[in-house]
Scaffold this motif. Structure first.
Motif, short mmCIF file in Angstrom:
data_model
loop_
_atom_site.label_atom_id
_atom_site.label_comp_id
_atom_site.label_asym_id
_atom_site.label_seq_id
_atom_site.Cartn_x
_atom_site.Cartn_y
_atom_site.Cartn_z
N PHE B 483 16.23 17.64 -137.23
CA PHE B 483 15.95 19.11 -137.34
C PHE B 483 16.98 19.89 -138.15
O PHE B 483 17.20 21.02 -138.13
CB PHE B 483 15.53 19.73 -136.04
N LYS B 484 17.69 19.06 -138.90
CA LYS B 484 18.84 19.78 -139.61
C LYS B 484 18.39 20.00 -140.90
O LYS B 484 19.06 20.21 -141.96
CB LYS B 484 20.17 18.82 -139.78
N TYR B 485 17.03 19.69 -141.19
CA TYR B 485 16.43 20.04 -142.56
C TYR B 485 15.39 21.51 -142.53
O TYR B 485 15.41 21.96 -141.24
CB TYR B 485 15.61 18.94 -142.86
N ASP B 486 15.26 21.87 -143.89
CA ASP B 486 14.53 23.11 -143.82
C ASP B 486 13.05 22.91 -143.63
O ASP B 486 12.57 22.36 -144.65
CB ASP B 486 14.99 24.06 -144.93
N TYR B 487 12.53 23.27 -142.46
CA TYR B 487 10.97 22.93 -142.49
C TYR B 487 10.12 24.26 -142.67
O TYR B 487 10.85 25.14 -142.43
CB TYR B 487 10.81 22.76 -141.02
N HIS B 488 9.17 23.91 -143.28
CA HIS B 488 8.24 25.22 -143.32
C HIS B 488 7.65 25.62 -142.05
O HIS B 488 7.03 24.72 -141.51
CB HIS B 488 6.69 24.90 -144.32
N LYS B 489 7.70 26.65 -141.65
CA LYS B 489 7.38 27.15 -140.14
C LYS B 489 5.92 26.89 -139.86
O LYS B 489 5.56 26.62 -138.73
CB LYS B 489 8.10 28.64 -139.89
N GLU B 490 5.02 27.39 -140.63
CA GLU B 490 3.73 27.29 -140.49
C GLU B 490 3.15 26.01 -140.57
O GLU B 490 2.01 25.60 -140.15
CB GLU B 490 2.88 28.15 -141.37
N ARG B 491 3.70 25.32 -141.57
CA ARG B 491 3.31 23.76 -141.98
C ARG B 491 3.92 22.82 -141.37
O ARG B 491 4.20 21.52 -141.97
CB ARG B 491 3.11 23.82 -143.55
N PHE B 492 4.74 22.89 -140.24
CA PHE B 492 5.62 21.87 -139.47
C PHE B 492 4.80 20.77 -139.24
O PHE B 492 3.90 20.77 -139.01
CB PHE B 492 6.08 22.62 -138.16
N PRO B 493 5.43 19.66 -139.80
CA PRO B 493 6.73 19.20 -139.92
C PRO B 493 6.87 19.00 -141.67
O PRO B 493 7.74 18.27 -141.97
CB PRO B 493 7.22 17.96 -139.34
N THR B 494 6.20 19.72 -142.47
CA THR B 494 6.24 19.55 -143.72
C THR B 494 7.78 20.20 -144.16
O THR B 494 8.00 21.56 -143.87
CB THR B 494 5.34 20.17 -144.57
#
Lengths: 404, 518
Positions: B483-494
């Motif tokens: 989880f130390k990466y920038d995820y798209h909040k709506e398209r998690f886990p993209t």
């Protein structure tokens, strides 16, 4: 046998491998969805992020042509892009047979200001490394005539595959080895950026490893850049020495300096190998089979046979050559069943993902060094090529043999 | 198969296939590989036959045939000359040699795009070879990658089907008949099944399916079906594929077919051999406890054994609840959140969770998977409305749709949820990790080996065990690198860096492949 259970792919994958890693050019595979699926699957799992999509041809495209599909795809890709539009179209089997006019489709689209290259690479038109070779050559039109601004020694590296095991580490090692003589790398083919292609004419020399001779020839003709061709990759001490000597000689570096550098490198490598000395004699006469593309097979066989003393029982390779001083038996573009049947009394296989099933079935350890590779990842700078690659290879061999 | 192996296979497949989709030729290869001692033979170039062998083998091959390697894929190696002059003889020779070399019981000739376009007379090559080989042989007339494929239809039709199944308990209209696997199933059945010398009284054929669902207990389902039917007095003639060529040739010995995928094949066997059939896409009428009961009663009724079926099932169910007694006590009243992309079986699954004693406090609906496949936002909203209306449960959960991953976490925390059950198709493990990394217990039953699509009583027991084990698991304080990466909040886990590629792919699918106007 009149069937082939293929151990290598066709021209489409060869071209895709050479161009789909370009971060700032979009590759459109003009085909039904499956052609793109297959090659994209292999390439993404070969640890390369692809910048590609598909024109998704359907049954109607076979009847009415694929122009609508391709046009729409291109328009979607470049919808909000104002500049730097680079497009590479791979025309697969279906459009190749039905004869879609790709150039015409692009000019009819709303993004006719795009810079593009078109590859006719129907699967029936050739094998993978033919496509790879052709793709490197066909990048030539994007090279711009530029002059370098300083006196540094610049070379382009052509033909080192990025998508093989330790691909990036291999490139770093080549870079390090050249830096021992103050030589810098200008561009690498296959490239990752359009800028690398555009700037390629700044180089003083092209160094070709196995693939891309056609590109080097064109650059010689157009820009007067000479090239040195190595038919094999530099695995092991002797091929590394040959590589550096030839390059140093080209740049007029004295023999004395060259020898000094080589002696230092060899000393370092022999020191690194010393803890494995107790095992080295166990590799003598070790029966090995090697399978892969020509440049890799030739290079690794040379190292295994001449420097470690292994007995190469069998090589399977995609280009004809004389292997008589390296291997007992040679197969050319073998089908899987031919390769399997030819393996006899072998204790180690050098190959790729393709040989995995055979390795499992026959309980022979497999070192994956060639393309494709889908079940290993590579995060560290531990090359197989170059001087630094020698202890890495020895380590791999000894560790794999002990897994038996 | 070890969990880690199926996890790695699944991860590789979903990663590699994120911006691409397979074709009918590959489906045909998969189907032939699901039959014991069958060999697929491609009439096409090497490239088409190269990549399928690098894809992990189908679940039916691994779980039922116990073969963990992909099938060889010999081909005719079509070249430019063949494209111009045709390659019928080349195919003929390849059939003869493949028969000699592999000694298969069945050769499945698969037609590639180039072979289909040039119009090679495949039927003639197959007919000529038929008497000269030991194996049986079939061919697939429409397995070219460009051939008509129902996956290209408007995905909004999937919405109509979901509503029909939930509200009217009717079977979906939008099938997958023309996908590569089922097209090949039809070819195999229509070309291979033989007129039986005699029928086996009170016998049935069971169509199983597996795709890449290695997590599903295909073997356990078939074992249970065979055992319960035996008690009722009905024998299973064949569970196919995942069986021998002999069993497929003998399908017409049965008196009834239970088909979950290809109604076309069922109709063919009814017309040719007079075998009646029950068809139910993916068995969605027959899932859950009630569904499984109906399955056996419906089959029993066809054989005049309805009462016997009721009696047997009554015993099976009594035993199940007896076995679950202790687990139910422990599960009773536990507050759960259910995160889902609603599928045909979802309302039944939610009811099953309640039956196990769980209190459903929160339902988080995620429509992203539908929309990524081309369902319009408006349609997705309608489906969600219908889904909520179709829920007939005694809990009174709060229901939210399409929250982003942080909002989901807030809602879960507010409700003091004890366990989050994830059922969001593609991102279950990432979600489970996300909640647990935030200190909330979570589980993905599918990942743990439960499937809501299987007709099974024992799966219910398995579900209870999975949930109980998750509730009793030790909570570890973690700070995961994942989880130390920038995820798209709506398209998690993209990852945010992958969003442009993802959007481009969705547009290509929607406007080019499915051909919708922009």
């Amino acid at each position: 046998m009149s069937f082939v259970d293929p151990m290598q792919a066709d021209k489409l994958l060869g071209v895709f491998r050479a161009v789909s890693g370009l971060k700032d050019a979009v590759v459109v595979v003009h085909s039904p969805v499956g052609c793109h699926w297959g090659i994209n699957y292999i390439q993404r799992l070969s640890y390369r992020k692809t910048n590609s999509t598909v024109s998704a041809l359907r049954e109607r495209s076979v009847i009415f042509g694929g122009h609508e599909h391709l046009k729409k795809s291109i328009e979607i890709i470049f919808k909000n892009k104002k500049k730097d539009k680079y497009l590479i179209i791979l025309s697969a089997s279906v459009p190749s047979i039905i004869g879609d006019d790709i150039e015409g489709i692009i000019s009819e689209s709303s993004v006719s200001d795009v810079s593009y290259l078109v590859f006719d690479c129907g699967g029936y038109k050739g094998k993978m490394m033919e496509g790879y070779e052709e793709a490197l050559e066909e990048l030539f039109p994007w090279i711009e005539e530029k002059k370098k601004k300083d006196s540094s020694l610049l070379v382009n590296i052509i033909g080192i595959q990025r998508d093989i095991p330790m691909g990036e580490a291999n490139i770093k090692e080549i870079k390090r080895m050249l830096s021992l003589f103050g030589i810098k790398i200008n561009s690498i083919f296959p490239p990752e950026r359009i800028k690398e292609i555009k700037d390629a004419s700044k180089a003083d020399l092209n160094i070709v490893f196995g693939y891309g001779k056609g590109l080097a020839e064109k650059m010689k003709e157009e820009f007067g850049i000479p090239y040195i061709f190595f038919e094999e990759y530099p695995y092991g001490i002797s091929l590394c020495e040959r590589f550096l000597k030839k390059v140093a000689q080209h740049f007029g570096i004295s023999e004395k300096r060259t020898e000094k550098v080589l002696q230092r490198e060899k000393r370092r490598i022999l020191n690194a190998l010393k803890p494995a000395h107790m095992y080295l004699h166990t590799l003598y006469d070790l029966p090995v089979a090697v399978s892969g593309d020509f440049a890799q097979v030739k290079g690794i066989s040379n190292f295994l046979s001449k420097e470690l003393g292994c007995m190469i029982k069998l090589v399977n390779v995609n280009a004809c050559d004389d292997f008589s001083d390296l291997s007992e038996k040679v197969l050319f573009q073998a089908s899987m069943h031919e390769f399997e049947n030819a393996i006899y009394d072998v204790d180690l296989i050098f190959g790729s993902e393709t040989e995995k099933t055979i390795s499992k079935k026959m309980n022979i350890p497999l070192i994956q060094f060639s393309y494709p590779i889908l079940s290993r990842i590579f995060l560290n700078d531990t090359p197989y090529l170059g001087f630094k690659g020698i202890p890495v290879l020895v380590e791999e061999i000894i560790n794999h043999l002990q897994m038996l | 198969m070890k969990k880690v192996k199926r996890q790695i296979w699944g991860t590789k497949l979903s990663y590699a296939c994120r911006y691409s989709i397979d074709c009918k030729m590959f489906g045909a290869y998969c189907f032939i590989s699901e039959i014991k001692n069958a060999i697929p033979l491609l009439h096409g170039p090497v490239g088409c036959a190269f990549f399928p062998k690098l894809v992990p083998p189908d679940a039916i091959r691994t779980n039922l045939l116990k073969d963990f390697d992909p099938s060889p894929f010999p081909c005719t190696d079509l070249n430019e000359k063949d494209i111009i002059y045709g390659a019928e003889d080349k195919l003929y020779n390849a059939i003869i040699d493949a028969d000699k070399y592999y000694k298969p019981e069945l050769i499945g000739v698969i037609i590639s795009c180039p072979a289909a376009i040039i119009g090679d007379d495949v039927v003639s090559a197959v007919k000529r070879a038929k008497d000269k080989i030991s194996a049986d042989i079939i061919y697939t007339p429409s397995s070219a990658g460009f051939s008509d494929d129902e996956r290209t239809d408007d995905f909004n039709r999937h919405a109509e089907d979901l509503i029909r199944v939930w509200k009217e308990k009717k079977k979906p209209k939008w099938g997958i008949e023309k996908c590569g696997r089922l097209d090949t199933m039809f070819s195999v059945i229509s070309q291979l099944v033989e007129e039986p010398k005699e029928k086996i009284k009170r016998s049935i054929n069971i169509d199983t399916y597996g795709r890449f669902h290695w997590f599903e207990d295909l073997e356990g389902e078939i074992r249970e079906i065979k055992s319960v039917l035996k008690e009722i007095g009905i024998s299973v003639n064949a569970a196919f594929p995942g069986c021998s060529v002999k069993e497929i040739k003998g399908l017409a010995k049965a008196e009834l077919n239970f088909m979950r995928r290809s109604e076309r094949s069922a109709i063919f066997m009814k017309e040719k051999f007079g075998i009646d059939y029950i068809f139910d896409t993916f068995g969605n009428r027959y899932v859950g406890i009630g569904g499984a009961k109906s399955f056996y009663i419906d089959i029993g009724e066809r054989f005049g054994l309805k009462e016997k079926a009721k009696q047997v099932i009554g015993e099976v169910e009594r035993k199940l609840w007896n076995d679950l007694k202790e687990a139910k006590k422990e599960l009773y009243g536990k507050k759960i959140a259910y995160v889902c992309t609603p599928l045909y079986t979802t309302p039944i699954f939610i009811k099953l969770l309640e039956k196990l004693g769980l209190r459903i406090e929160l339902i988080l609906i995620n429509t992203l998977w539908w929309r990524r496949w081309g369902m319009a936002k408006k349609t997705a909203r309608k489906v969600v409305k219908e889904f909520i209306e179709s829920l007939n449960i005694s809990s009174n959960p709060s229901i939210y749709t399409d929250l982003n991953i942080d909002e989901e976490l807030d809602a879960i925390r507010q409700k003091e949820i004890e366990l989050v059950i994830c059922d969001v198709l593609v991102s279950d493990i990432s979600r489970t990790m996300f909640y647990e990394n935030s200190g909330i217990r979570s589980v993905s039953p599918h990942y743990m080996g439960y499937s809501s699509f299987r007709i099974s009583f024992s799966q219910v027991k398995k579900l209870a065990e999975i949930i109980l084990s998750a509730l009793n698991s030790k909570p570890y304080k973690r700070d995961l690198i994942y989880f130390k990466y920038d995820y798209h909040k709506e398209r998690f886990p993209t990852l945010i860096s992958d969003i442009p590629d993802e959007l481009r792919w969705e547009r290509i699918m929607k406007h080019v492949w499915r051909g919708k106007e922009r």
